[in-house]
Design an enzyme around this catalytic site. Structure first.
Site, mmCIF file in Angstrom:
data_model
loop_
_atom_site.group_PDB
_atom_site.id
_atom_site.type_symbol
_atom_site.label_atom_id
_atom_site.label_comp_id
_atom_site.label_asym_id
_atom_site.label_seq_id
_atom_site.Cartn_x
_atom_site.Cartn_y
_atom_site.Cartn_z
ATOM 1 N N LYS A 54 0.845 -1.201 0.000
ATOM 2 C CA LYS A 54 0.000 0.000 0.000
ATOM 3 C C LYS A 54 0.880 1.251 0.000
ATOM 4 O O LYS A 54 0.634 2.205 -0.748
ATOM 5 C CB LYS A 54 -0.945 -0.006 1.221
ATOM 6 C CG LYS A 54 -2.065 -1.032 1.108
ATOM 7 C CD LYS A 54 -2.866 -1.191 2.406
ATOM 8 C CE LYS A 54 -3.893 -2.313 2.262
ATOM 9 N NZ LYS A 54 -4.696 -2.532 3.476
ATOM 10 N N GLN A 98 -4.328 -1.453 9.760
ATOM 11 C CA GLN A 98 -4.456 -2.756 9.122
ATOM 12 C C GLN A 98 -5.136 -3.749 10.062
ATOM 13 O O GLN A 98 -4.782 -3.867 11.239
ATOM 14 C CB GLN A 98 -3.061 -3.264 8.702
ATOM 15 C CG GLN A 98 -3.072 -4.553 7.900
ATOM 16 C CD GLN A 98 -3.686 -4.407 6.509
ATOM 17 O OE1 GLN A 98 -3.775 -3.318 5.958
ATOM 18 N NE2 GLN A 98 -4.130 -5.513 5.944
ATOM 19 N N ASP A 121 -10.396 3.660 4.450
ATOM 20 C CA ASP A 121 -10.877 2.277 4.327
ATOM 21 C C ASP A 121 -12.404 2.220 4.211
ATOM 22 O O ASP A 121 -12.960 1.200 3.818
ATOM 23 C CB ASP A 121 -10.487 1.478 5.583
ATOM 24 C CG ASP A 121 -9.221 0.654 5.403
ATOM 25 O OD1 ASP A 121 -8.982 0.187 4.278
ATOM 26 O OD2 ASP A 121 -8.499 0.474 6.394
HETATM 27 N N1 GUN Z 1 -7.339 -6.357 6.217
HETATM 28 C C1 GUN Z 1 -7.778 -7.009 5.128
HETATM 29 N N2 GUN Z 1 -8.251 -6.131 4.199
HETATM 30 C C2 GUN Z 1 -8.102 -4.905 4.736
HETATM 31 C C3 GUN Z 1 -8.400 -3.596 4.263
HETATM 32 O O1 GUN Z 1 -8.914 -3.383 3.159
HETATM 33 N N3 GUN Z 1 -8.094 -2.584 5.123
HETATM 34 C C4 GUN Z 1 -7.547 -2.784 6.354
HETATM 35 N N4 GUN Z 1 -7.303 -1.728 7.111
HETATM 36 N N5 GUN Z 1 -7.264 -3.993 6.815
HETATM 37 C C5 GUN Z 1 -7.545 -5.040 6.013
#
Ligand code: GUN
Length: 287
Positions: A54, A98, A121
């Site tokens: 990311k 995350q 998110d």
């Molecule tokens: N864990 C799995 N997918 C995601 C996501 O799209 N965002 C976040 N913050 N954690 C995740």
């Protein structure tokens, strides 16, 4: 007949190129540099890879990235304090914590602590509520990416039956709402759905987001259906597979996403989109 592959890598790259151009124009116009802060708690290797990717994608798109790594022993209070500081930091436009978080940290509490205007998110209840009611808010990245794939592939959703397998807050529920907003008739299935294969077989579009390796079989797919596979599962032999038995489904479907290279690249792409949007909102508020 073999289904046409939906190339998420290529579509993701095309969308990222557009975002990069828009980011450059935004920076030139405002002098602001869109910045994503990604918080990672603990040592989960998969989460480390996701967060690193990311951050890398952010920089490639001409935006700033901050990664904050915390030990698995971090307390809920320490994490909430950090989120508070990031909320107050004018140089940070998007905040991502995350998931999953290590026990005993309460994920809901942490998500609710993120300022909705920085919640790239789209997990905060304010943004989830806006999605539900059709208002402006951040759309969760994976569902948003799925919608983009369908748009690029010119899949007409109007009046079609979309079957979503999985009811998570991150994918299943929001993607169902998005498909509904595009005038599909939507069924959400889950582990307790009676005759799951029979229900999936009625889908013109099937979204598989259950997190179970190759659970959706080719015999469950209606001939010609569009199949979107959200799963990423590691088999004991090391192979990476989706939630759909790919070769079986490919022989029946009209279009299908591969794993990897389908939905995955779109999730990060839409995170970049949301981060730029968060910076633009901040700039508009300051004008
Ligand atoms: N864990 C799995 N997918 C995601 C996501 O799209 N965002 C976040 N913050 N954690 C995740």
């Amino acid at each position: 007949m073999s289904a046409q592959l939906i190339d998420g890598k290529a579509i993701g790259a095309a969308v990222r190129a557009e975002i990069k151009e828009r980011a450059a124009a935004f920076i030139a116009r405002t002098g602001m540099h869109p910045c994503l802060a990604a918080v990672l708690v603990g040592e989960d290797p998969a989460s480390h890879v996701y967060v690193r990717n990311k951050g890398k994608a952010c920089v490639e798109a001409g935006m700033l990235s901050r990664q904050i790594n915390l030990p698995a022993t971090t307390t809920e209070k320490e994490l909430l304090d950090l989120v508070g500081r990031l909320n107050a930091d004018d140089a940070v436009h998007g905040i991502l914590v995350q998931l999953p978080l290590p026990d005993p940290i309460d994920e809901t509490k942490v998500i609710e602590a993120i300022a909705p205007a920085k919640d790239v998110d789209g997990f905060h209840p304010v943004n989830a509520g806006r999605l539900l009611t059709g208002g402006r808010g951040f759309i969760p990245c994976t569902p948003y990416g799925i919608l983009k794939l369908l748009e690029y592939e010119k899949v007409d959703l109007k009046g079609k039956h979309a079957v979503v397998v999985g009811r998570s807050n991150i994918v299943g529920k929001p993607v169902a709402i998005l498909l509904l907003s595009r005038h599909a008739t939507v069924t959400i299935c889950h582990s307790r759905t009676q005759d799951l294969p029979g229900v999936v077989r009625t889908g013109d579009v099937v979204i598989a987001a259950v997190g179970k390796a190759e659970m959706v079989r080719g015999s469950w797919i209606k001939p010609g259906a569009v199949v979107i596979d959200v799963g990423i599962n590691r088999l004991p032999d090391g192979r990476l597979v989706g939630d759909v038995a790919f070769e079986e489904a490919r022989a029946v479907a009209g279009k299908i996403t591969p794993v990897p290279g389908g939905v995955g690249p779109m999730t990060i792409t839409m995170l970049l989109h949301n981060t730029l949007e968060a910076a633009a909102l901040r700039a508009a508020a300051a004008e």
